[in-house]
Design an enzyme around this catalytic site. Structure first.
Site, PDB file in Angstrom:
ATOM      1  N   THR A  30      77.276  50.687 -47.887  1.00 34.64           N
ATOM      2  CA  THR A  30      76.161  50.902 -46.956  1.00 34.64           C
ATOM      3  C   THR A  30      76.158  52.335 -46.434  1.00 34.64           C
ATOM      4  OG1 THR A  30      77.496  50.020 -45.134  1.00 34.64           O
ATOM      5  CG2 THR A  30      75.998  48.495 -46.234  1.00 34.64           C
ATOM      6  N   ASP A 107      77.300  49.045 -58.207  1.00 39.36           N
ATOM      7  CA  ASP A 107      76.754  50.396 -58.063  1.00 39.36           C
ATOM      8  C   ASP A 107      77.571  51.497 -58.734  1.00 39.36           C
ATOM      9  OD1 ASP A 107      78.931  50.766 -56.259  1.00 39.36           O
ATOM     10  OD2 ASP A 107      77.687  50.114 -54.576  1.00 39.36           O
ATOM     11  N   HIS A 122      81.235  41.498 -60.632  1.00 34.55           N
ATOM     12  CA  HIS A 122      79.823  41.135 -60.719  1.00 34.55           C
ATOM     13  C   HIS A 122      79.067  42.034 -61.694  1.00 34.55           C
ATOM     14  CE1 HIS A 122      79.956  38.987 -56.537  1.00 34.55           C
ATOM     15  NE2 HIS A 122      80.466  38.261 -57.514  1.00 34.55           N
ATOM     16  N   CYS A 133      69.950  39.145 -79.710  1.00 34.16           N
ATOM     17  CA  CYS A 133      70.894  39.642 -80.719  1.00 34.16           C
ATOM     18  C   CYS A 133      72.133  40.290 -80.120  1.00 34.16           C
ATOM     19  CB  CYS A 133      70.199  40.609 -81.666  1.00 34.16           C
ATOM     20  SG  CYS A 133      69.826  42.234 -80.958  1.00 34.16           S
ATOM     21  N   CYS A 155      64.250  44.712 -76.862  1.00 35.47           N
ATOM     22  CA  CYS A 155      65.200  45.235 -77.840  1.00 35.47           C
ATOM     23  C   CYS A 155      64.437  45.863 -79.015  1.00 35.47           C
ATOM     24  CB  CYS A 155      66.093  44.093 -78.316  1.00 35.47           C
ATOM     25  SG  CYS A 155      67.219  44.495 -79.666  1.00 35.47           S
ATOM     26  N   SER A 195      83.525  43.373 -47.263  1.00 32.18           N
ATOM     27  CA  SER A 195      83.112  42.100 -47.857  1.00 32.18           C
ATOM     28  C   SER A 195      83.070  41.017 -46.786  1.00 32.18           C
ATOM     29  CB  SER A 195      84.077  41.679 -48.967  1.00 32.18           C
ATOM     30  OG  SER A 195      83.722  40.403 -49.477  1.00 32.18           O
ATOM     31  N   SER A 196      82.027  40.192 -46.839  1.00 33.99           N
ATOM     32  CA  SER A 196      81.910  39.068 -45.911  1.00 33.99           C
ATOM     33  C   SER A 196      82.834  37.927 -46.302  1.00 33.99           C
ATOM     34  CB  SER A 196      80.461  38.564 -45.879  1.00 33.99           C
ATOM     35  OG  SER A 196      80.083  38.104 -47.181  1.00 33.99           O
TER      36      SER A 196
END
Length: 255
Positions: A30, A107, A122, A133, A155, A195-196
């Site tokens: 943030t 990010d 993630h 493919c 693609c 992190s929450s």
């Protein structure tokens, strides 16, 4: 403990630990201008239902809408720069005091800050692939096709729909997550930053560590289990911890 005592304690824990890892979430970014997802009143998911906008079923149901809702937000991440907190963790790794970073963020700011051992549980926005493919492309290729009016981006080999290499809602976890669950075994100190600790399965990782430090602006479900909890700016806290360890990181470092 007062703030300064907490800083001293964190530095002590880092010095004494033989295996330290960091676990980071949206709150570390943030301060680089990237909004988080769950903060009350400002979180992105208070404005958009993620199951309707950022899920695998949303992509399959209406890929054009999926990209219309998500792509500009994701491309904005490319303009963000690592902040003091990212640089502090990279420096801790170089000093041999941090094994690496497990991050929920997509990010790439840890990579840009110089961290070399990063498990992006993630996914990330550096590449994409065809859903048919499986051919891989740079993420910039997908963005360019979209901005040329091709929605959804396709693609070039088989005309299948491209998707970013991120873990969407309803996706299975990626290989980095499974590696992280192995790496964290035997962890003596886990430093949670921004992190929450509410998104599973990643939120279960703190239970593996012997000791826990949590640096987050708001309380988490793991606070009572932590040795130290600091509800403050990640950049400020990590800059102060580094100073306690004898490393000065200016507030404008990297800008």
């Amino acid at each position: 403990m007062q703030y300064n005592e907490k800083i001293q304690k964190i530095a002590q824990l880092i010095r004494e630990s033989k295996k330290t890892l960091a676990l980071t979430g949206a709150g570390i970014s943030t301060e680089s201008g990237i909004p988080d997802y769950r903060s009350p009143g400002t979180g992105l998911w208070e404005k958009h239902d993620p199951v309707k906008t950022a899920s695998l079923s949303a992509l399959r149901r209406d890929p054009a809408q999926f990209y219309a809702l998500n792509l500009e937000r994701w491309t904005a991440y490319g303009n963000a720069r690592p902040n003091v907190a990212h640089y502090a963790l990279a420096r801790l790794e170089k000093m041999g005091l941090l094994l690496g970073v497990i991050t929920q963020n997509i990010d790439s700011l840890h990579v840009r800050a110089g961290s070399t051992r990063v498990w992006e549980v993630h996914g990330h926005l550096r590449t994409c692939h065809c859903m048919d493919c499986r051919k891989t492309y740079p993420f910039d290729f997908l963005v360019a096709r979209f901005r040329q009016g091709e929605n959804p981006p396709a693609c070039t080999a088989c005309s299948g729909i491209l998707r970013p290499d991120v873990v969407l809602f309803e996706d299975r976890m990626n290989e980095d997550f499974f590696q992280a669950t192995q790496v964290i075994s035997g962890c003596q100190l886990l430093i949670v930053v921004g992190s929450s600790l509410t998104v599973y399965p990643v939120a279960g990782l703190p239970g593996v560590a012997r000791q826990l430090v949590i640096i987050n602006r708001t309380p988490t479900p793991w606070d009572e289990e932590a040795t130290v909890v600091v509800n403050s700016s990640a950049g400020q806290v990590l800059r102060d911890v580094m100073a306690e360890l004898g490393e000065v990181i200016p507030a404008d470092y990297g800008t």
